[in-house]
Each structure stands twice: as C-alpha cells, then as structure tokens.
Design a protein around this motif. Structure first.
Motif, PDB file in Angstrom:
ATOM      1  N   UNK A  79      -6.786 -10.633   7.541  1.00 11.13           N
ATOM      2  CA  UNK A  79      -6.154  -9.313   7.422  1.00 11.13           C
ATOM      3  C   UNK A  79      -5.447  -9.265   6.075  1.00 11.13           C
ATOM      4  N   UNK A  80      -5.400  -8.076   5.476  1.00  6.53           N
ATOM      5  CA  UNK A  80      -4.769  -7.944   4.158  1.00  6.53           C
ATOM      6  C   UNK A  80      -4.249  -6.526   3.982  1.00  6.53           C
ATOM      7  N   UNK A  81      -3.183  -6.391   3.197  1.00  3.97           N
ATOM      8  CA  UNK A  81      -2.612  -5.068   2.946  1.00  3.97           C
ATOM      9  C   UNK A  81      -1.882  -5.075   1.601  1.00  3.97           C
ATOM     10  N   UNK A  82      -2.112  -4.041   0.813  1.00  3.71           N
ATOM     11  CA  UNK A  82      -1.363  -3.865  -0.425  1.00  3.71           C
ATOM     12  C   UNK A  82       0.084  -3.519  -0.099  1.00  3.71           C
ATOM     13  N   UNK A  83       1.014  -4.195  -0.756  1.00  4.72           N
ATOM     14  CA  UNK A  83       2.440  -3.947  -0.485  1.00  4.72           C
ATOM     15  C   UNK A  83       3.256  -4.049  -1.766  1.00  4.72           C
ATOM     16  N   UNK A  84       4.065  -3.017  -2.023  1.00  4.07           N
ATOM     17  CA  UNK A  84       5.007  -3.094  -3.137  1.00  4.07           C
ATOM     18  C   UNK A  84       6.425  -3.341  -2.626  1.00  4.07           C
ATOM     19  N   UNK A  85       6.630  -3.174  -1.316  1.00  2.96           N
ATOM     20  CA  UNK A  85       7.959  -3.412  -0.735  1.00  2.96           C
ATOM     21  C   UNK A  85       8.112  -4.895  -0.435  1.00  2.96           C
ATOM     22  N   UNK A  86       8.093  -5.672  -1.501  1.00  2.00           N
ATOM     23  CA  UNK A  86       8.236  -7.129  -1.443  1.00  2.00           C
ATOM     24  C   UNK A  86       9.445  -7.492  -2.288  1.00  2.00           C
ATOM     25  N   UNK A  87      10.289  -8.376  -1.792  1.00  2.30           N
ATOM     26  CA  UNK A  87      11.519  -8.741  -2.496  1.00  2.30           C
ATOM     27  C   UNK A  87      11.850 -10.201  -2.264  1.00  2.30           C
ATOM     28  N   UNK A  88      12.291 -10.875  -3.296  1.00  2.00           N
ATOM     29  CA  UNK A  88      12.880 -12.194  -3.060  1.00  2.00           C
ATOM     30  C   UNK A  88      14.289 -11.967  -2.531  1.00  2.00           C
ATOM     31  N   UNK A  89      14.712 -12.799  -1.587  1.00  2.00           N
ATOM     32  CA  UNK A  89      15.961 -12.544  -0.867  1.00  2.00           C
ATOM     33  C   UNK A  89      16.993 -13.648  -1.091  1.00  2.00           C
ATOM     34  N   UNK A  90      16.603 -14.894  -0.914  1.00  2.00           N
ATOM     35  CA  UNK A  90      17.576 -15.992  -0.880  1.00  2.00           C
ATOM     36  C   UNK A  90      16.980 -17.234  -1.534  1.00  2.00           C
TER      37      UNK A  90
ATOM     38  N   UNK B 136      13.936 -17.505   0.791  1.00  2.00           N
ATOM     39  CA  UNK B 136      13.453 -16.432   1.663  1.00  2.00           C
ATOM     40  C   UNK B 136      12.944 -15.258   0.846  1.00  2.00           C
ATOM     41  N   UNK B 137      11.914 -14.609   1.357  1.00  2.00           N
ATOM     42  CA  UNK B 137      11.433 -13.344   0.796  1.00  2.00           C
ATOM     43  C   UNK B 137      11.279 -12.365   1.958  1.00  2.00           C
ATOM     44  N   UNK B 138      11.110 -11.075   1.614  1.00  2.00           N
ATOM     45  CA  UNK B 138      10.811 -10.111   2.665  1.00  2.00           C
ATOM     46  C   UNK B 138       9.701  -9.185   2.220  1.00  2.00           C
ATOM     47  N   UNK B 139       9.007  -8.664   3.217  1.00  2.00           N
ATOM     48  CA  UNK B 139       8.034  -7.602   2.975  1.00  2.00           C
ATOM     49  C   UNK B 139       8.217  -6.573   4.088  1.00  2.00           C
ATOM     50  N   UNK B 140       8.152  -5.282   3.707  1.00  2.00           N
ATOM     51  CA  UNK B 140       8.288  -4.207   4.688  1.00  2.00           C
ATOM     52  C   UNK B 140       6.891  -3.730   5.064  1.00  2.00           C
ATOM     53  N   UNK B 141       6.595  -3.733   6.362  1.00  2.00           N
ATOM     54  CA  UNK B 141       5.252  -3.382   6.839  1.00  2.00           C
ATOM     55  C   UNK B 141       5.356  -2.202   7.796  1.00  2.00           C
ATOM     56  N   UNK B 142       4.593  -1.162   7.470  1.00  2.00           N
ATOM     57  CA  UNK B 142       4.606   0.050   8.299  1.00  2.00           C
ATOM     58  C   UNK B 142       4.157  -0.294   9.719  1.00  2.00           C
ATOM     59  N   UNK B 143       4.891   0.215  10.702  1.00  2.00           N
ATOM     60  CA  UNK B 143       4.578  -0.130  12.096  1.00  2.00           C
ATOM     61  C   UNK B 143       3.201   0.371  12.503  1.00  2.00           C
ATOM     62  N   UNK B 144       2.727   1.469  11.883  1.00  2.00           N
ATOM     63  CA  UNK B 144       1.417   2.023  12.221  1.00  2.00           C
ATOM     64  C   UNK B 144       0.260   1.327  11.498  1.00  2.00           C
TER      65      UNK B 144
ATOM     66  N   UNK C  92      13.196   1.477  10.626  1.00  2.00           N
ATOM     67  CA  UNK C  92      12.649   2.825  10.813  1.00  2.00           C
ATOM     68  C   UNK C  92      11.165   2.771  11.117  1.00  2.00           C
ATOM     69  N   UNK C  93      10.347   3.431  10.289  1.00  2.00           N
ATOM     70  CA  UNK C  93       8.902   3.390  10.571  1.00  2.00           C
ATOM     71  C   UNK C  93       8.242   2.125  10.006  1.00  2.00           C
ATOM     72  N   UNK C  94       9.031   1.238   9.405  1.00  2.00           N
ATOM     73  CA  UNK C  94       8.554  -0.069   8.956  1.00  2.00           C
ATOM     74  C   UNK C  94       9.325  -1.167   9.705  1.00  2.00           C
ATOM     75  N   UNK C  95       8.744  -2.355   9.750  1.00  2.00           N
ATOM     76  CA  UNK C  95       9.499  -3.543  10.112  1.00  2.00           C
ATOM     77  C   UNK C  95       9.735  -4.346   8.838  1.00  2.00           C
TER      78      UNK C  95
END
Ligand SMILES: Cc1cc2nc3c(=O)[nH]c(=O)nc-3n(C[C@H](O)[C@H](O)[C@H](O)COP(=O)(O)O)c2cc1C
Length: 161
Positions: A30-41, A46-54, A128-131
């Motif tokens: 599975x693969x998805x383009x994502x710009x909501x990626x951030x280094x966190x800690x 730690x890093x995070x990525x926001x993924x649309x629930x749909x 919200x509409x992302x996790x």
C-alpha cells in the motif's frame, strides 16, 4: 470560522516537501502521497504523518503498524502524482515505480528519493477527518541522490533551486 476552501488557500502558502508513505499488509503493498509529514522528537526519535480516515491507506497503516517514508526527489514527481490518484488500482500499484524493500519494515522504499525512514507506530491521535500517526524511527538513511527535492506549494509541484 474559516471555510475549507479558504483554509486550503491559506495553508497552501506553506511550502512542503513531498513523501510517499508505504506499508505492506499480508504481502500486499500500500502507498500514499503525503505532505503532512513532520519530524517530532529526537529522544526518542519520532515522526508523524497525518492520514485521511477515508483514504484506503488509512486501514492499511493501522493494520500493519510498520511503515516507511520516502522523501521524494524532484525526479519522483510522477510517483507522487500516481500515489495521490484517488481510486487507482491497489494491485500492482508499485510495479510502475522503481523501488526496493526496507529490511525492518518490509515496506517499499522508492528509488527516486533523497532519504528514507522506516517506522513503527507508537500512537494514533484523532485529528478530525485525519488520524495523526506517530511513529518511532527504527531505521533511516539518505539515498545519495543529490538532486533537488520535490516541493508542493499552492496546490502545485515544484523544485527547490
Ligand atoms: C501533494 C499531495 C500531498 C498529500 N498529502 C496527504 C497527506 O499528508 N495525508 C493524506 O491523508 N492525504 C494526502 N494527500 C492525498 C492522498 O495522496 C490521496 O487522497 C490518496 O492517495 C487517495 O488514495 P485512495 O484512493 O487509495 O484513498 C496528498 C495529495 C497530494 C497531491
């Protein structure tokens, strides 16, 4: 309160890099383009990525718990477009994109990348509409490609020069 079109226009002024997030569930990629990626800690790393629930990727990354981030070079633009195309066939979606496999995550790492991270999910927060998927980085590497990064700004791809 700001409406979603205005919100898009405003946050579109925030230039980002572009990643493709990948995971493998029961042998299926599975693969998805994502710009909501951030280094966190840094400690722990730690890093995070926001993924649309749909998005179909949402269930896959939650099921797997193990995933990878490919930080795209400008030459990865076609891959970014492909992995952002809604409803593309899931079967064989990686066949047209050069990649290799991460040893720790088992996820695909795209060759047209400047760097890769392999992560294990440590927490999932409602956004919200992302996790918001928080992950510990278990492996990370730069690719050796020296080309410019792919960037996204005002709903369009570009290059950093
Ligand atoms: C430049 C760009 C960045 C994107 N970033 C994200 C993101 O960070 N999170 C997300 O959930 N969707 C993001 N998307 C949208 C997903 O890539 C797209 O909805 C998804 O691939 C749809 O696939 P599906 O049909 O399998 O659900 C982005 C799209 C583009 C073009």
């Amino acid at each position: 309160m700001i409406d979603s079109d205005s919100f898009r226009r405003v946050v579109g002024r925030f230039a980002t890099g572009v990643t493709v997030v990948t995971t493998c569930v029961d042998g299926v990629d599975h693969a998805m383009t994502a710009s909501a990626f951030t280094s966190v800690s840094l400690d722990p790393v730690l890093v995070l990525v926001c993924v649309e629930k749909d998005a179909r990727f949402h269930d896959a990354i939650l099921d797997s718990g193990s995933w990878a981030v490919s930080v795209l070079a400008a030459s990865g633009r076609r891959a970014a477009e492909w992995f952002a195309a809604r409803g593309r066939p899931l079967g064989g979606q990686l066949d047209r994109v050069r990649h290799h496999r991460g040893a720790t995550s088992g996820a695909a790492l795209l060759d047209e990348s400047l760097a890769w991270l392999q992560c294990r999910t440590t927490a999932v927060y409602d956004g919200g509409d992302h996790d918001i998927i928080l992950g510990e980085v278990v492996e990370g590497a730069t690719s050796g490609l020296e080309g410019p990064p792919l960037v996204y700004y005002r709903s369009a791809y570009g290059e950093l020069r």
